[in-house]
Design an enzyme around this catalytic site. Structure first.
Site, short mmCIF file in Angstrom:
data_model
loop_
_atom_site.label_atom_id
_atom_site.label_comp_id
_atom_site.label_asym_id
_atom_site.label_seq_id
_atom_site.Cartn_x
_atom_site.Cartn_y
_atom_site.Cartn_z
N ASP A 206 63.06 42.18 -71.28
CA ASP A 206 62.68 43.39 -70.56
C ASP A 206 61.17 43.38 -70.37
O ASP A 206 60.50 42.40 -70.73
CB ASP A 206 63.14 44.65 -71.30
N HIS A 256 73.02 48.26 -60.07
CA HIS A 256 73.24 49.49 -59.28
C HIS A 256 71.93 50.20 -58.96
O HIS A 256 71.90 51.08 -58.10
CB HIS A 256 74.24 50.42 -59.97
#
Length: 357
Positions: A206, A256
């Site tokens: 991340d 998404h």
């Protein structure tokens, strides 16, 4: 029908007002308080307070004593008063989600069918030229609010980590095999998997601030047998994947957030690192149901999530055919070999491998 819809807008307005004036925390947890005393504590007119609270009570927020002069907590309002994450979910819905939704028309008037991440309803609502996450990053309070909101979202049974743990045959990864959690935040998913599958090693990727937070928390709280199998790595998934030939790559609740063009790029960055003889890619995300194929209450929630993606990122939730098209666009060698929706999960798991052709 229209009258019922009006009630929902009024409920949101009441929730926002009550949160703004800190009514949830001014009402004592374990006893009632008079409307007069509560109004004085909040610095608001008593009659206005009474009207708003009584509307909120029709949706199980707070309760009025039979004497008509005192108010106390209901089970729902007590939860919001005591749980910071649940409270942040409610306030985020009022302060961010509702303004975004009401700005969708204006965004389309300005930018039409744009898929640029800084030409969204969010940009209209908050008068910024920055994409969603860049705007958040400018202000620590906004970042903290969003983090609490996401913790509340992820605590929902429908997105619980147990569905990831049980939804894939992780035993098929060989002993000592590597799973890379791409965009894995502070490591929650990887830690849950590491606890359930002691034969797998994990790399959590991340942005640097999330990696630093996750690394510190893991070092402070995890037993050695789990911490020793967990590595944190700063990585931007819009850049090429640095861990090559892993046994598995995971994208959970990532794609998404991105329009097709960027989602294809994210996938391609992983494809370049995959080994066609062993690597698999797992995407855990919503697969939108076909209209009428599930109960309307289930479909309504999925459609609401789809609109939230449009309003926030100019992205979308995808139907299965759209997922197939996205995967093929990333690389024709990618083969979708399985789609599983664990019982009770709002998300499905797509299993993908790289063919030799």
């Amino acid at each position: 029908m229209l009258t019922k819809r009006r009630m929902k807008f009024q409920y949101i307005s009441c929730l926002a007002w009550l949160a703004h004036y800190d009514i949830f925390h001014l009402v004592p947890r374990d006893k009632n308080i008079s409307y007069a005393d509560l109004a004085r504590a909040a610095g608001v007119p008593e009659q206005r307070l009474k009207s708003i609270l009584r509307m909120a009570m029709t949706s199980s927020l707070f309760r009025e004593h039979p004497n008509g002069t005192d108010v106390g907590h209901s089970a729902v309002s007590a939860l919001l008063a005591s749980d910071d994450d649940a409270y942040s979910y409610a306030t985020y819905m009022c302060s961010k989600t509702a303004p975004m939704a009401m700005s969708m028309t204006e965004a389309h008037k300005r930018w039409g069918a744009s898929t640029r991440t800084n030409e969204t309803a969010y940009n209209v609502a908050f008068n910024t030229d920055l994409p969603f996450f860049d705007y958040l990053a400018q202000n620590k309070a906004r970042m903290d609010e969003f983090a609490r909101y996401m913790r509340s979202v992820r605590s929902s049974e429908t997105v619980a980590l147990k569905h990831l743990i049980s939804g894939v045959d992780w035993e098929s990864i060989p002993a000592g095999g590597m799973l890379v959690d791409v965009g894995g935040s502070t490591g929650g998913a990887a830690i849950a998997l590491a606890q359930a599958y002691p034969h797998i090693r994990f790399t959590v990727q991340d942005l640097p601030e999330n990696v630093e937070t996750g690394e510190k928390a893991a070092a402070a709280s995890l037993p050695a047998d789990i911490a020793s199998r967990l590595t944190f790595q700063a990585h931007d998934f819009t850049l090429p994947q640095p861990v090559r030939a892993a046994d598995a790559y995971l994208l959970r609740m990532i794609l998404h957030d991105w329009p097709d063009e960027q989602a294809v790029k994210i996938l391609r960055n992983i494809v370049t690192a995959m080994d066609e003889t062993k690597s698999r890619l797992f995407i855990m995300d919503t697969v939108l149901p076909k209209p009428g194929s599930v109960p309307i209450s289930v479909e309504r929630i999925a459609r609401a999530r789809d609109l939230t993606m449009i309003q926030s990122f100019n992205s979308k939730e995808r139907e299965l055919d759209e997922w197939k098209d996205l995967i093929t666009a990333a690389d024709p060698r990618l083969q979708l070999i399985g789609v599983t929706q664990p019982f009770g999960s709002a998300m499905s798991i797509l299993e993908i491998q790289l063919s030799a052709k």
